[in-house]
Enzyme design. Structure first.
Site, short mmCIF file in Angstrom:
data_model
loop_
_atom_site.label_atom_id
_atom_site.label_comp_id
_atom_site.label_asym_id
_atom_site.label_seq_id
_atom_site.Cartn_x
_atom_site.Cartn_y
_atom_site.Cartn_z
N SER A 1 0.87 -1.16 0.00
CA SER A 1 0.00 0.00 0.00
C SER A 1 0.91 1.21 0.00
O SER A 1 1.70 1.41 0.94
CB SER A 1 -0.90 0.00 1.25
OG SER A 1 -1.69 1.17 1.30
N SER A 2 0.85 2.01 -1.06
CA SER A 2 1.80 3.10 -1.25
C SER A 2 1.68 4.17 -0.18
O SER A 2 0.70 4.23 0.59
CB SER A 2 1.59 3.75 -2.62
OG SER A 2 1.85 2.85 -3.66
N GLN A 3 2.69 5.05 -0.12
CA GLN A 3 2.66 6.18 0.81
C GLN A 3 1.44 7.04 0.51
O GLN A 3 1.22 7.45 -0.64
CB GLN A 3 3.94 6.99 0.65
CG GLN A 3 4.11 8.10 1.65
CD GLN A 3 5.46 8.78 1.51
OE1 GLN A 3 6.20 8.56 0.55
NE2 GLN A 3 5.79 9.61 2.49
#
Length: 359
Positions: A78-80
């Site tokens: 889950s990206s920043q």
């Protein structure tokens, strides 16, 4: 949980990220913890489980959550959140838009776009990742998202879209994506450049792009990772034997974003630019590698240059010239670059770079 979520939007905005009211409401409404039910790895590799005290505070921090590893290599996450926000804002998602997402990840990014009113199709080449994203979206009660196990290069099942967003690092744009775009559509994608993946907004006819922001992503597999004539060298895991060959030139080191501005310019002007690690230092640095890929020159944020190998003197001179050029042009920011793309093998790859004046 409320304590963990209270400052979430403030953390996303911390570095100047602008959130529209609609996107802020989406971040506030979609429960991120639902998308990491089995826990995640932090940047340092530590596994955090739902029962751990740091689970919710980390979930609602502005940080990437790694959800799948191949040995020591992260392959899904889950990206920043702040980067998600910048990319979604660049995508200019409107209610009713049909959006194709390449790289389902946890499903959280698709959930945010669906909450904005988009009809989202998200595809992932890893079947287990697609299955988990589908289950997470169902648990969160998110409607309007279809998850497909499919090859991102082709874009999966037939359909046409107003917007395409890519959440994995690619070497260029798939021509299949362009075939899927409706008139007036656009693509937001992190495209490899000098060992990193700056985010581009790509428009067709002709295929040109503007740079949105610096970024780093996990790299795609298959045709989307194809080497092309303007490919930069792969990052060097560690350069040894470095010695200072030019002293620091600035009393105050460039702050992180300015250093990324210099880095992008170096990659536009020289095809041996990439990044390298230096033993004993945590961050990676802008490097110009020689043909061996194991030596060359490194530019530090204070302007000092370290070099190694038989061509150390030559690469020091090249690095100095690149820094001088960037400085003499007024330190152009990364957003000032426009990129022309052209078909090179299976992808449309960056071919030309030009500076423009920002409004």
């Amino acid at each position: 949980m409320e304590d963990a979520r209270r400052h979430y939007l403030d953390q996303i905005r911390y570095d100047g990220v602008a959130l529209s009211p609609a996107l802020a409401a989406a971040f506030a409404a979609v429960p991120r913890e639902v998308f990491v039910p089995d826990g995640f790895h932090r940047r340092d590799g530590r596994l955090v489980l739902p029962a751990d005290p740091e689970f919710l505070p980390t979930v609602y921090s502005n940080d990437v959550l790694v959800t799948k590893m191949n040995g020591d290599v992260p392959i899904s996450s889950s990206s920043q959140p702040s980067l998600m926000a910048v990319m979604i804002e660049a995508l200019d998602v409107r209610p009713g838009h049909r959006v194709l997402e390449i790289g389902a990840g946890t499903g959280y990014n698709a959930a945010l776009m669906a909450t904005l009113g988009a009809e989202v199709t998200t595809v992932d080449v890893q079947e287990d990742v697609a299955d988990r994203a589908r289950a997470a979206l169902a648990r969160a009660g998110i409607d309007g998202v279809r998850v497909e196990h499919a090859d991102g290069y082709t874009g999966g099942v037939d359909g046409r879209y107003d917007r395409i967003i890519v959440t994995v690092g690619v070497a260029g744009v798939s021509p299949h994506w362009l075939d899927r775009l409706e008139p007036g559509g656009l693509i937001v994608a992190p495209v490899e450049h000098a060992g990193t993946h700056p985010v581009l907004v790509v428009r067709p006819d002709p295929v040109t792009a503007s740079v949105v922001c610096p970024a780093g992503f996990m790299t795609a597999a298959g045709p989307l990772a194809s080497r092309h004539q303007h490919s930069h060298p792969p990052p060097a895991p560690a350069l040894g034997g470095l010695a200072e060959t030019a002293p620091a030139r600035w009393g105050t080191a460039l702050e992180a974003y300015a250093y990324r501005d210099l880095w992008y310019a170096a990659g536009a002007w020289h095809n041996r630019a990439t990044h390298a690690s230096i033993p004993g230092r945590e961050q990676s640095f802008l490097a110009l590698l020689d043909d061996s890929g194991a030596a060359g020159a490194v530019v530090l944020p204070d302007g000092a240059i370290l070099a190694s190998g038989g061509s150390a003197e030559r690469y020091t001179a090249v690095a100095t010239a690149l820094v001088d050029r960037w400085w003499s042009l007024g330190r152009p920011p990364i957003r000032a670059w426009r990129v022309g793309l052209a078909l090179d093998g299976p992808i449309l790859a960056p071919r030309t770079w030009a500076l423009t004046k920002l409004r």
